[in-house]
Design an enzyme around this catalytic site. Sequence first.
Site, PDB file in Angstrom:
ATOM      1  N   ASP A  93       0.920  -1.275   0.069  1.00  0.00           N
ATOM      2  CA  ASP A  93       0.022   0.017  -0.061  1.00  0.00           C
ATOM      3  C   ASP A  93       0.856   1.372   0.049  1.00  0.00           C
ATOM      4  OD1 ASP A  93      -2.214  -1.648   0.137  1.00  0.00           O
ATOM      5  OD2 ASP A  93      -1.994  -1.835   2.234  1.00  0.00           O
TER       6      ASP A  93
ATOM      7  N   ASN B 119      -5.702 -10.327  -3.648  1.00  0.00           N
ATOM      8  CA  ASN B 119      -5.107  -9.614  -2.638  1.00  0.00           C
ATOM      9  C   ASN B 119      -4.849  -8.465  -2.411  1.00  0.00           C
ATOM     10  OD1 ASN B 119      -2.900 -10.740  -3.594  1.00  0.00           O
ATOM     11  ND2 ASN B 119      -1.817 -11.540  -1.994  1.00  0.00           N
ATOM     12  N   ALA B 120      -4.097  -7.985  -3.612  1.00  0.00           N
ATOM     13  CA  ALA B 120      -3.820  -6.573  -3.660  1.00  0.00           C
ATOM     14  C   ALA B 120      -4.932  -5.772  -4.004  1.00  0.00           C
ATOM     15  CB  ALA B 120      -2.879  -6.541  -5.010  1.00  0.00           C
ATOM     16  N   GLY B 121      -4.694  -4.550  -3.552  1.00  0.00           N
ATOM     17  CA  GLY B 121      -5.571  -3.116  -3.769  1.00  0.00           C
ATOM     18  C   GLY B 121      -4.943  -1.868  -4.098  1.00  0.00           C
ATOM     19  N   HIS B 122      -5.031  -1.534  -5.429  1.00  0.00           N
ATOM     20  CA  HIS B 122      -4.463  -0.371  -5.698  1.00  0.00           C
ATOM     21  C   HIS B 122      -5.587   0.584  -5.847  1.00  0.00           C
ATOM     22  CE1 HIS B 122      -1.015  -3.213  -6.040  1.00  0.00           C
ATOM     23  NE2 HIS B 122      -1.546  -3.724  -7.023  1.00  0.00           N
TER      24      HIS B 122
ATOM     25  N   VAL C 159       2.752  14.173  -3.489  1.00  0.00           N
ATOM     26  CA  VAL C 159       2.232  15.376  -2.616  1.00  0.00           C
ATOM     27  C   VAL C 159       0.832  15.251  -2.511  1.00  0.00           C
ATOM     28  CG1 VAL C 159       4.393  16.653  -2.747  1.00  0.00           C
ATOM     29  CG2 VAL C 159       2.488  17.021  -4.352  1.00  0.00           C
ATOM     30  N   GLY C 160       0.013  14.149  -3.146  1.00  0.00           N
ATOM     31  CA  GLY C 160      -1.590  14.173  -2.806  1.00  0.00           C
ATOM     32  C   GLY C 160      -1.926  12.928  -3.736  1.00  0.00           C
TER      33      GLY C 160
ATOM     34  N   LYS D 284       1.953   2.007  -5.194  1.00  0.00           N
ATOM     35  CA  LYS D 284       2.365   1.542  -6.245  1.00  0.00           C
ATOM     36  C   LYS D 284       1.429   1.711  -7.588  1.00  0.00           C
ATOM     37  CE  LYS D 284       2.367  -2.466  -4.325  1.00  0.00           C
ATOM     38  NZ  LYS D 284       2.097  -2.219  -2.886  1.00  0.00           N
TER      39      LYS D 284
ATOM     40  N   PRO E  99      -8.400  -0.945   9.209  1.00  0.00           N
ATOM     41  CA  PRO E  99      -7.668   0.054   9.194  1.00  0.00           C
ATOM     42  C   PRO E  99      -6.032  -0.342   9.326  1.00  0.00           C
ATOM     43  CG  PRO E  99      -8.983  -0.639  11.264  1.00  0.00           C
ATOM     44  CD  PRO E  99      -9.374  -1.454  10.274  1.00  0.00           C
ATOM     45  N   ARG E 100      -5.250   0.162   8.707  1.00  0.00           N
ATOM     46  CA  ARG E 100      -3.920  -0.073   8.598  1.00  0.00           C
ATOM     47  C   ARG E 100      -3.063   0.263   9.949  1.00  0.00           C
ATOM     48  NH1 ARG E 100      -3.745   2.246   2.615  1.00  0.00           N
ATOM     49  NH2 ARG E 100      -4.479   0.686   1.428  1.00  0.00           N
TER      50      ARG E 100
ATOM     51  N   THR F 118      -7.777  -1.049   0.793  1.00  0.00           N
ATOM     52  CA  THR F 118      -8.536  -1.047  -0.404  1.00  0.00           C
ATOM     53  C   THR F 118      -9.122  -2.357  -0.613  1.00  0.00           C
ATOM     54  OG1 THR F 118      -6.763   0.452  -1.300  1.00  0.00           O
ATOM     55  CG2 THR F 118      -8.356  -0.405  -2.897  1.00  0.00           C
ATOM     56  N   THR F 119      -8.673  -3.275  -0.031  1.00  0.00           N
ATOM     57  CA  THR F 119      -9.083  -4.647  -0.387  1.00  0.00           C
ATOM     58  C   THR F 119     -10.002  -5.033   0.781  1.00  0.00           C
ATOM     59  OG1 THR F 119      -7.265  -5.397  -1.413  1.00  0.00           O
ATOM     60  CG2 THR F 119      -8.700  -7.051  -0.873  1.00  0.00           C
TER      61      THR F 119
ATOM     62  N   GLN G 139       1.846  -6.430  -3.369  1.00  0.00           N
ATOM     63  CA  GLN G 139       2.303  -6.594  -2.079  1.00  0.00           C
ATOM     64  C   GLN G 139       3.652  -5.959  -1.942  1.00  0.00           C
ATOM     65  OE1 GLN G 139       1.108  -9.635  -3.673  1.00  0.00           O
ATOM     66  NE2 GLN G 139      -0.739  -8.732  -2.929  1.00  0.00           N
TER      67      GLN G 139
HETATM   68  P1  GDP Z   1      -0.755   0.290  -3.535  1.00  0.00           P
HETATM   69  O1  GDP Z   1      -1.489  -1.044  -3.134  1.00  0.00           O
HETATM   70  O2  GDP Z   1       0.569   0.181  -3.271  1.00  0.00           O
HETATM   71  O3  GDP Z   1      -0.985   0.447  -4.967  1.00  0.00           O
HETATM   72  O4  GDP Z   1      -1.474   1.424  -2.527  1.00  0.00           O
HETATM   73  P2  GDP Z   1      -2.803   1.498  -2.276  1.00  0.00           P
HETATM   74  O5  GDP Z   1      -3.658   2.132  -3.677  1.00  0.00           O
HETATM   75  O6  GDP Z   1      -3.403   0.476  -1.430  1.00  0.00           O
HETATM   76  O7  GDP Z   1      -2.767   2.718  -1.249  1.00  0.00           O
HETATM   77  C1  GDP Z   1      -2.202   3.782  -1.402  1.00  0.00           C
HETATM   78  C2  GDP Z   1      -3.137   5.207  -1.291  1.00  0.00           C
HETATM   79  O8  GDP Z   1      -2.549   6.225  -1.315  1.00  0.00           O
HETATM   80  C3  GDP Z   1      -4.147   5.063  -2.215  1.00  0.00           C
HETATM   81  O9  GDP Z   1      -5.400   5.720  -1.830  1.00  0.00           O
HETATM   82  C4  GDP Z   1      -3.629   6.396  -3.215  1.00  0.00           C
HETATM   83  O10 GDP Z   1      -4.613   7.130  -3.799  1.00  0.00           O
HETATM   84  C5  GDP Z   1      -3.117   7.361  -2.021  1.00  0.00           C
HETATM   85  N1  GDP Z   1      -1.885   7.925  -2.511  1.00  0.00           N
HETATM   86  C6  GDP Z   1      -0.847   7.492  -3.158  1.00  0.00           C
HETATM   87  N2  GDP Z   1       0.142   8.402  -3.550  1.00  0.00           N
HETATM   88  C7  GDP Z   1      -0.273   9.504  -2.618  1.00  0.00           C
HETATM   89  C8  GDP Z   1       0.299  10.697  -2.247  1.00  0.00           C
HETATM   90  O11 GDP Z   1       1.488  11.128  -2.435  1.00  0.00           O
HETATM   91  N3  GDP Z   1      -0.244  11.550  -1.238  1.00  0.00           N
HETATM   92  C9  GDP Z   1      -1.518  11.035  -0.822  1.00  0.00           C
HETATM   93  N4  GDP Z   1      -2.033  11.849   0.162  1.00  0.00           N
HETATM   94  N5  GDP Z   1      -2.127  10.007  -1.208  1.00  0.00           N
HETATM   95  C10 GDP Z   1      -1.486   9.059  -2.333  1.00  0.00           C
HETATM   96  P1  IMO Z   2      -0.922  -4.375  -2.007  1.00  0.00           P
HETATM   97  O1  IMO Z   2      -0.436  -5.001  -3.370  1.00  0.00           O
HETATM   98  C1  IMO Z   2      -1.101  -4.958   2.070  1.00  0.00           C
HETATM   99  C2  IMO Z   2      -0.961  -8.941   3.597  1.00  0.00           C
HETATM  100  C3  IMO Z   2      -2.325  -9.371   4.412  1.00  0.00           C
HETATM  101  C4  IMO Z   2      -1.469 -10.477   5.281  1.00  0.00           C
HETATM  102  C5  IMO Z   2      -0.706 -10.926   4.597  1.00  0.00           C
HETATM  103  C6  IMO Z   2      -0.930 -12.456   3.841  1.00  0.00           C
HETATM  104  O2  IMO Z   2      -2.280  -3.588  -2.233  1.00  0.00           O
HETATM  105  O3  IMO Z   2       0.077  -3.454  -1.631  1.00  0.00           O
HETATM  106  P2  IMO Z   2      -2.508 -13.095   1.697  1.00  0.00           P
HETATM  107  O4  IMO Z   2      -4.069 -12.612   1.633  1.00  0.00           O
HETATM  108  O5  IMO Z   2      -1.720 -12.376   0.889  1.00  0.00           O
HETATM  109  O6  IMO Z   2      -2.285 -14.435   2.061  1.00  0.00           O
HETATM  110  O7  IMO Z   2      -2.164 -12.278   3.383  1.00  0.00           O
HETATM  111  O8  IMO Z   2      -0.194 -10.091   3.485  1.00  0.00           O
HETATM  112  N1  IMO Z   2      -1.220  -8.283   2.250  1.00  0.00           N
HETATM  113  C7  IMO Z   2      -1.208  -7.027   1.927  1.00  0.00           C
HETATM  114  N2  IMO Z   2      -0.945  -6.067   2.838  1.00  0.00           N
HETATM  115  N3  IMO Z   2      -0.994  -4.743   0.796  1.00  0.00           N
HETATM  116  C8  IMO Z   2      -1.321  -5.725  -0.142  1.00  0.00           C
HETATM  117  O9  IMO Z   2      -1.197  -5.645  -1.293  1.00  0.00           O
HETATM  118  C9  IMO Z   2      -1.343  -7.046   0.595  1.00  0.00           C
HETATM  119  N4  IMO Z   2      -1.612  -8.120   0.233  1.00  0.00           N
HETATM  120  C10 IMO Z   2      -1.560  -9.063   1.251  1.00  0.00           C
HETATM  121  O10 IMO Z   2      -2.805  -8.316   5.033  1.00  0.00           O
HETATM  122  O11 IMO Z   2      -0.889  -9.869   6.355  1.00  0.00           O
HETATM  123 MG    MG Z   3      -2.908  -1.468  -1.907  1.00  0.00          MG
END
Ligand code: GDP
Ligand code: IMO
Ligand code: MG
Length: 428
Positions: A13, A38-41, A413-414, A16, A303-304, A298-299, A223
Amino acid sequence: MPAAVIIGAQWGDEGKGKATDLLAGRIDYVVKFNGGNNAGHTVVIGDEKYALHLLPSGILTPGVTPVISNGVVIDIEVLFQELEALSARGVDVSKLRISANAHVITAYHRTLDKVTERFLGKRQIGTTGRGIGPTYADKINRVGIRMQDLFDENILRQKVEGALDQKNHLLVKVYNRRAIAVDEIVTELLSYAERLRPMVVDTALELHQALERGETVLFEGGQATMLDVDHGTYPFVTSSSATSGGAATGSGIAPNRIDRVIGIVKAYTTRVGSGPFPTELFDASGDFLRENGHEFGTTTGRPRRCGWYDAPIARYSARINGVTDYVMTKLDVLTGLERIPVCVAYEVDGVRVDEVPVSQSDFHHATPIYEEFAGWSEDISGARTFEDLPKNAQDYVLAIEAMSGARISAIGVGPGRDAIIARHDLLD
Ligand code: GDP
Ligand code: IMO
Ligand code: MG
């Protein structure tokens, strides 16, 4: 024209999805090489917000060919749902390519994921419950189902029978659940076959040919390094190779074709699920980061866990992945803090340790040694050059850069697509 890998440098998270989106205008192929849904972007483009799980974020950019390569595990129903949702919003998903060697997540994998977690009780990993671990376990155990099996009913039936043979004993006798019928699984999987057939190809060959033509390929890691099955905080990890090496095994593109490794780090640290996290905060500062950074999954919506930046982890990731450039995201979230601590080393049993300890028990009770930096109160979300940042924010970035093992080439920065400060070209 390069092949580049994007990887998470912390516990996921990091942003990416946004980093991929940043580069997408310059790439021809975007490849998801590990993990599954498992990913959430989250990607924010103007007023539109997209949540990608199984599909690579690069699918949002017109003209890019999205690929799900062999290292991924696929829940086909989720795949179709995601494709339909994106299509309905006008995203062109017609070019999607899926590896014939990618493994399939079935109902029994999802069930096993949930029951084994419940069985572990206090020792649970906190998985996303999507069947990821059991599907990779079957792959390694050589009883997995691959995409290509869906096109041969006899083979499919034999494989499902083989897989369920042991599992049904386990489900019924150990976990007190109902047995799963072979027919139920085979019928479901076969019902997807025709729709999948045009998408399922030899993705390794296609990617190789693209590179030979001089096209640019971006590998998008799910991940993160600290969740990698080999290099993360085992057993509190996911079950795939989330580090840059995983891009090679997970796609069939050789390591010497990869030119750039782009690590994504947050300006602080978060983690979802169980496991060690030295800089975790349990006080108002943790709440500040969670609220300001909207740190909810996201998934799963969980709370993180939040904490300060951990420089030994960034150095570790730089080494393991061969990071050429870091993108630091979410600097804006720190705005308003008077002092910002950064973990520069740990103390383990009274001894200073400068790098991530190899022993998991040591890492579990490592306490951070902090260096404090002065904060800033100015709104930085409109900054587009490094010089636009307040002096204290510049100093924070420069100090972190010096500790993190690679240059910081872009700063988020956002959440929006344009909310980024570019310092160096990520692909050059
Ligand atoms: P990923 O799994 O690595 O793709 O990341 P996630 O999407 O799960 O979580 C990143 C969160 O941060 C998302 O809600 C993005 O919209 C947000 N985000 C990314 N870059 C920035 C940043 O520079 N500033 C802020 N405030 N939010 C960001
Ligand atoms: P993105 O791509 C954050 C964590 C789960 C758990 C461990 C194993 O959005 O960064 P799994 O279901 O993969 O067997 O769970 O890995 N986990 C993540 N944490 N971001 C993710 O993906 C994750 N994908 C799995 O919370 O601790
Ligand atoms: Mg994510």
